[in-house]
Write a protein that holds these residues in place. Structure first.
Motif, PDB file in Angstrom:
ATOM      1  N   SER A 169      -6.473   9.720  -4.595  1.00  0.00           N
ATOM      2  CA  SER A 169      -5.677   8.885  -3.715  1.00  0.00           C
ATOM      3  C   SER A 169      -4.412   8.447  -4.421  1.00  0.00           C
ATOM      4  N   PHE A 194      -6.598   0.970   1.387  1.00  0.00           N
ATOM      5  CA  PHE A 194      -5.705   2.108   1.579  1.00  0.00           C
ATOM      6  C   PHE A 194      -6.469   3.402   1.353  1.00  0.00           C
ATOM      7  N   LYS A 195      -6.277   4.352   2.239  1.00  0.00           N
ATOM      8  CA  LYS A 195      -6.914   5.650   2.101  1.00  0.00           C
ATOM      9  C   LYS A 195      -5.848   6.720   2.227  1.00  0.00           C
ATOM     10  N   GLN A 196      -5.588   7.389   1.107  1.00  0.00           N
ATOM     11  CA  GLN A 196      -4.676   8.528   1.184  1.00  0.00           C
ATOM     12  C   GLN A 196      -5.183   9.558   0.189  1.00  0.00           C
ATOM     13  N   TYR A 238       0.810  -1.208   0.000  1.00  0.00           N
ATOM     14  CA  TYR A 238       0.000   0.000   0.000  1.00  0.00           C
ATOM     15  C   TYR A 238       0.850   1.269   0.000  1.00  0.00           C
ATOM     16  N   TYR A 239       1.554   1.525  -1.064  1.00  0.00           N
ATOM     17  CA  TYR A 239       2.280   2.773  -1.245  1.00  0.00           C
ATOM     18  C   TYR A 239       3.219   3.026  -0.059  1.00  0.00           C
ATOM     19  N   ASP A 240       2.935   4.010   0.803  1.00  0.00           N
ATOM     20  CA  ASP A 240       3.845   4.322   1.918  1.00  0.00           C
ATOM     21  C   ASP A 240       3.235   3.974   3.271  1.00  0.00           C
ATOM     22  N   ASN A 241       2.249   3.079   3.272  1.00  0.00           N
ATOM     23  CA  ASN A 241       1.474   2.855   4.493  1.00  0.00           C
ATOM     24  C   ASN A 241       2.285   2.197   5.606  1.00  0.00           C
ATOM     25  N   GLY A 268      -2.184   6.339  -3.323  1.00  0.00           N
ATOM     26  CA  GLY A 268      -2.054   4.894  -3.226  1.00  0.00           C
ATOM     27  C   GLY A 268      -2.878   4.167  -4.263  1.00  0.00           C
ATOM     28  N   THR A 293      -6.492   9.484   8.578  1.00  0.00           N
ATOM     29  CA  THR A 293      -5.451   8.464   8.572  1.00  0.00           C
ATOM     30  C   THR A 293      -5.654   7.555   7.382  1.00  0.00           C
ATOM     31  N   ASN A 294      -4.712   6.633   7.185  1.00  0.00           N
ATOM     32  CA  ASN A 294      -4.811   5.692   6.082  1.00  0.00           C
ATOM     33  C   ASN A 294      -5.536   4.418   6.485  1.00  0.00           C
ATOM     34  N   ALA A 295      -6.222   4.427   7.644  1.00  0.00           N
ATOM     35  CA  ALA A 295      -6.917   3.233   8.108  1.00  0.00           C
ATOM     36  C   ALA A 295      -8.344   3.216   7.595  1.00  0.00           C
TER      37      ALA A 295
END
Length: 950
Positions: free
Chosen positions: A659, A639-641, A554-557, A661, A695-697
């Motif tokens: 997003s 993933f949430k960004q 997930y990208y930078d998670n 991600g 957050t990314n949660a």
């Protein structure tokens, strides 16, 4: 292969999503006998969801067989039967039911012409996807770059089948063994338990004196009233509580000040306890009291006065700066002050002053070879480095290091005992280790040692100086293991557990958790192989035409490699010789890990993003080469960004949130030649978890089913793409809302149907002939989502439309009466009507929405002369918050179909709150929708339940 000739799979058409979500949420709340207990990993995908996904990925949808199911009614009937199978196999109690699993396996074989393909997960992590493939009788292959992930997955799917249904070989079990009484991995588990107990007993013989019990005397009761009644008895210490310390920066003071973040030791009703620091003759002593100590501003914050590293001196009151603490910690190190002792009695826990349980200062120097290795300079995930804890060794007290290295050394002795006993039990020994494919006594000894090494890792996780002492109101306080928040933060006061007691933090607890995990392993399993490799080169070693199901990075998670070093050093020390290839490097390999971490690229976000995009793109290309074209590729994404879209061309700036991600993941999929065929939101987090806005949660994962895009896929213009979105997304969005996807996840889930439109074209062209970027497409999808939600306002009454517009501008605050009046004319209502409907209060030239706390608790929707959707939504939330599910369900039963419109409004209000950053208000609307399935169930209920609700 022509997609038109492919048989559609169930996952591409329909799923019993409510049942899957219910069991997925339940899976998160299972803490005993779960495969997740085997070893820590940062991500935990629900076993039930993985099982359902794999079944639906392989089984034909009835529409693929018009000769057998010629009508829609016949197809729906067959889907209902298949749904019944899914609903059976996903139940936790059926996880190892051979009859139910055999039925599912036979259904899969029937759809695969009796030759089901192997399942491949190239980013296996914890290994739950291949585990569930095995459970369904399929061959499972897995790979990961991270050696810790590889070993966990081997222990899940590769080792147990080698010794399935074999009896234990330890002398104690052999004396009382019943033939055929051990199934699956039970015999192996019994040996892990036996040799784990031997290690514990031998360790206590060697170092037990370092963990003394407290003998209660008449004298000790003077220091602690709670010990009266225990005179003459010995109490086992559960934990020693410590606080780090530093020299006060005030030159006139200069004393060693404790850095305590909380003075509360226990919050349990009837057992509330506090630390009471007392200054006597220039030194600090700690007493235990039932009441908050006097003079402290907030005992729950101790001496902490701001951000991490800012504390008040207990002696002079002077406040440190963060830089002062950080610099002193790095240059000179931090001290330690013992603050309390926690002991166990048959009447509960007692909290004692440190004088009653002092720690022996003559602890021997441990052998820390292989442990004095630097933690990654990851500014987000390993920020304990900022305060001097720079190596793995620094995370442990000396006594903890002595205990852990003792158990580590004993592990090799235990392995030798297993080998000797296995030979004595008649097990053939071919001299080949488990890493070389052996199945005899040597391999078995390696297997038992592997699981014991997981016990050691768990002991390390619960015995380090990052273990926070967690106070709870409904249960006893306890130590919280490191990495519970997917990071290695700085912890200023911590709990040092007793490795020889029975509670959390002990060796016995570690063995129990690992052995309990065995009970969740499949009783009958397909072939399995796990390899360490980069996903971009997986095609060189794994079977062709496999069916791929995976959970990509997930990208930078999360930087799994950085966090895995914590366990890697212990595994390398204990079983490194058993798996020389896996543990050939000093620390976990990081250079190839697919994560966009700028610190690895001299702080450059651009280079980090480029690395991630290129690497993930290569991985997806390899997947296309490997994937069996007769089946869809499936993957989880959670993933949430979000960030505002900024395009160099102002004409193309969507001005909405996209997003990064999602963009990089989808870009890689589409460039590799895949198109999105279906998306399903699955509740992958526990129902009790509150999602922090920003957050990314996520509460839900999105399951994507992807097909290889046809070579002759058509082109489309941007206008045609937008038209298709407006035509197809409303129905898809309604389906998501009908499934009660959490509002916090709606924007992410909507990406699926939107990208299904985008990815079916070979290219979407801008007006200048250039290709429309995925990033721009995501912005357009979010725009379409906003428009669709806005269009749903047509279903609301005039007062609700006014309240929605007012809320978007003023939130729960006050606004001018004149503004309210102007808006009321635009929405075809009046201010006095809004007051009468109890939506607002008006006075002194100000208008404000009625807060939920001021709503009438005895409100009856049937008696409300001006019932509005706004009022109904707010009362539903208030009822849920104050009276629970039953109270909200009573309202739903009274208002009928109006309740669904209230739920739709909750989605719209959540989006507004999310954009405005109103976190607490957003949580209220998110909670209402997440609770909806249960509320509907209660509201519908049986006649008896309905009567109770009324």
């Amino acid at each position: 292969m022509d997609n038109a000739k492919l048989k559609k799979k169930l996952i591409e058409v329909a799923l019993p999503l409510d049942a899957i979500n219910r069991e997925a949420a339940h899976d998160k709340n299972i803490h005993n006998a779960h495969a997740a207990n085997l070893h820590w990993w940062a991500a935990r995908r629900p076993l039930a969801a993985c099982r359902a996904l794999l079944f639906a990925q392989l089984v034909d949808d009835p529409s693929s067989h018009p000769e057998r199911f010629p009508t829609e009614e016949a197809q729906e009937g067959e889907r209902k039967r298949l749904f019944g199978i899914i609903e059976s196999i996903i139940k936790w109690e059926n996880s190892n039911n051979p009859t139910i699993l055999r039925q599912a396996s036979e259904e899969i074989r029937k759809s695969c012409d009796e030759k089901p393909p192997a399942v491949l997960d190239p980013f296996c992590g914890r290994g739950v996807i291949p585990l569930e493939a095995q459970r369904l009788g399929l061959s499972a292959y897995a790979s990961d770059l991270n050696p810790v992930a590889v070993l966990i997955t081997k222990a899940l799917i590769e080792i147990p089948p080698k010794f399935a249904s074999k009896p234990p070989i330890n002398p104690e079990a052999r004396k009382k063994m019943l033939a055929g009484s051990y199934k699956g991995a039970q015999g192996l588990a019994e040996d892990v338990r036996y040799y784990g107990k031997w290690m514990r007993d031998e360790a206590e013989r060697r170092i037990g004196h370092l963990y003394p019990k407290i003998r209660v005397t008449t004298q000790t009761t003077k220091d602690c009233d709670d010990l009266r009644g225990f005179v003459g008895r010995e109490l086992t210490v559960i934990a020693w509580l410590w606080a780090r310390s530093i020299e006060c920066p005030n030159p006139a003071c200069g004393r060693e000040m404790p850095l305590i973040t909380s003075l509360q030791l226990s919050a349990k009703a009837g057992r509330v306890k506090y630390l009471d620091p007392k200054i006597e003759r220039g030194t600090i002593k700690f007493a235990i009291t039932n009441h908050p100590p006097r003079g402290n501003q907030d005992p729950k914050k101790g001496f902490k006065r701001g951000l991490s590293g800012i504390f008040a001196c207990a002696f002079c009151g002077n406040t440190t700066t963060r830089d002062y603490v950080a610099n002193r910690a790095v240059e000179q190190g931090l001290g330690l002050v013992q603050t309390a002792v926690v002991a166990e009695t048959d009447q509960g826990r007692v909290y004692l002053p440190p004088s009653l349980g002092p720690v022996d200062s003559s602890i021997p120097e441990p052998d820390t070879s292989g442990l004095d290795l630097p933690l990654s300079p990851n500014p987000r995930d390993t920020w304990c480095r900022n305060f001097g804890l720079k190596s793995v060794k620094d995370l442990f007290t000396r006594r903890q290091l002595v205990a852990l290295t003792t158990f580590s050394d004993l592990l090799s002795e235990a392995r030798e005992s297993v080998l000797k006993d296995a030979r004595a039990a008649g097990m053939v020994d071919d001299g080949t280790g488990i890493d070389e494919g052996g199945t005899g006594a040597t391999s078995y000894a390696d297997a038992v040692a592997t699981y014991l090494s997981f016990c050691l890792d768990r002991l390390a996780q619960t015995n380090n100086s990052l273990v926070r002492w967690l106070t709870r109101k409904t249960a006893e306080s306890k130590g919280t293991p490191a990495l519970d928040r997917q990071a290695l933060p700085m912890v200023w006061d911590f709990a040092e557990g007793n490795v020889f007691c029975e509670s959390v933090g002990s060796w016995d607890a570690a063995v129990r958790n690992v052995v309990d995990a065995f009970s969740s392993f499949p009783l009958c399993a397909g072939d399995a192989a796990v390899l360490q490799m980069d996903a971009s080169s997986m095609h060189q070693h794994l079977p062709a035409n496999a069916v791929i199901c995976t959970d990509p990075p997930y990208y930078d998670n999360i930087s799994y490699a950085d966090l895995s070093d914590f366990f890697y050093v212990w595994l390398r020390r204990s079983v490194g010789k058993i798996y020389p290839g896996l543990f050939s490097t000093v620390l976990v390999p990081k250079a190839q890990e697919l994560v966009a971490t700028p610190y690895r690229f001299d702080g450059s976000k651009e280079r980090a993003q480029q690395f991630f995009e290129e690497g993930l793109g290569k991985a997806f290309s390899r997947m296309r080469e490997t994937q069996n074209p007769a089946y869809p590729l499936t993957l989880f994404y959670a993933f949430k960004q979000a960030e505002t879209e900024q395009d160099d061309d102002e004409d193309r700036n969507t001005g909405t949130l996209v997003s990064t991600g999602w963009e990089t993941m989808l870009e890689g999929l589409i460039r590799a030649g895949f198109q999105v065929a279906a998306t399903w939101p699955v509740r992958s987090e526990g129902a009790s978890r509150l999602i922090a806005i920003g957050t990314n949660a996520l509460a839900s994962s999105v399951m994507l089913a992807c097909r290889t895009r046809r070579d002759d896929a058509p082109l489309a213009t941007r206008r045609e793409f937008v038209q298709a979105l407006r035509s197809e997304m409303p129905a898809a969005l309604r389906a998501l809302q009908h499934g009660s996807i959490a509002p916090v996840d709606l924007a992410q889930a909507a990406i699926g149907p939107g990208m299904a439109v985008f990815s079916r074209y070979s290219k979407v062209l801008e007006t200048d002939g250039s290709a429309l970027r995925v990033r721009t497409a995501l912005g357009l999808i979010n725009q379409a989502l906003d428009e669709i939600l806005a269009e749903q306002e047509g279903e609301y009454d005039a007062e609700t439309r006014w309240a929605l517009a007012w809320f978007e501008q003023y939130g729960t605050g006050q606004g001018k009466y004149g503004d309210a009046e102007t808006l009321s004319r635009a929405k075809d209502t009046a201010v006095n009507a809004l007051v009468e409907a109890r939506i607002i209060t008006a006075g002194a030239g100000k208008v404000q929405l009625v807060p939920r706390s001021k709503l009438n608790p005895d409100w009856d929707p049937a008696a409300d002369r001006r019932l509005t959707i706004w009022t109904l939504t707010q009362h539903l939330i208030r009822a849920l918050e104050t009276g629970g599910d039953a109270a909200a369900a009573r309202i739903i039963r009274r208002v009928g179909s109006l309740a669904d419109t209230a739920k739709d409004l909750a989605y719209r209000l959540y989006v507004i709150c999310d954009r405005k950053g109103w976190s607490q208000e957003a949580l209220a609307y998110n909670m209402l929708v997440k609770s909806w399935p249960e509320l509907q169930k209660l509201a519908a209920g049986t006649e008896g339940e309905s009567a109770r609700l009324l």
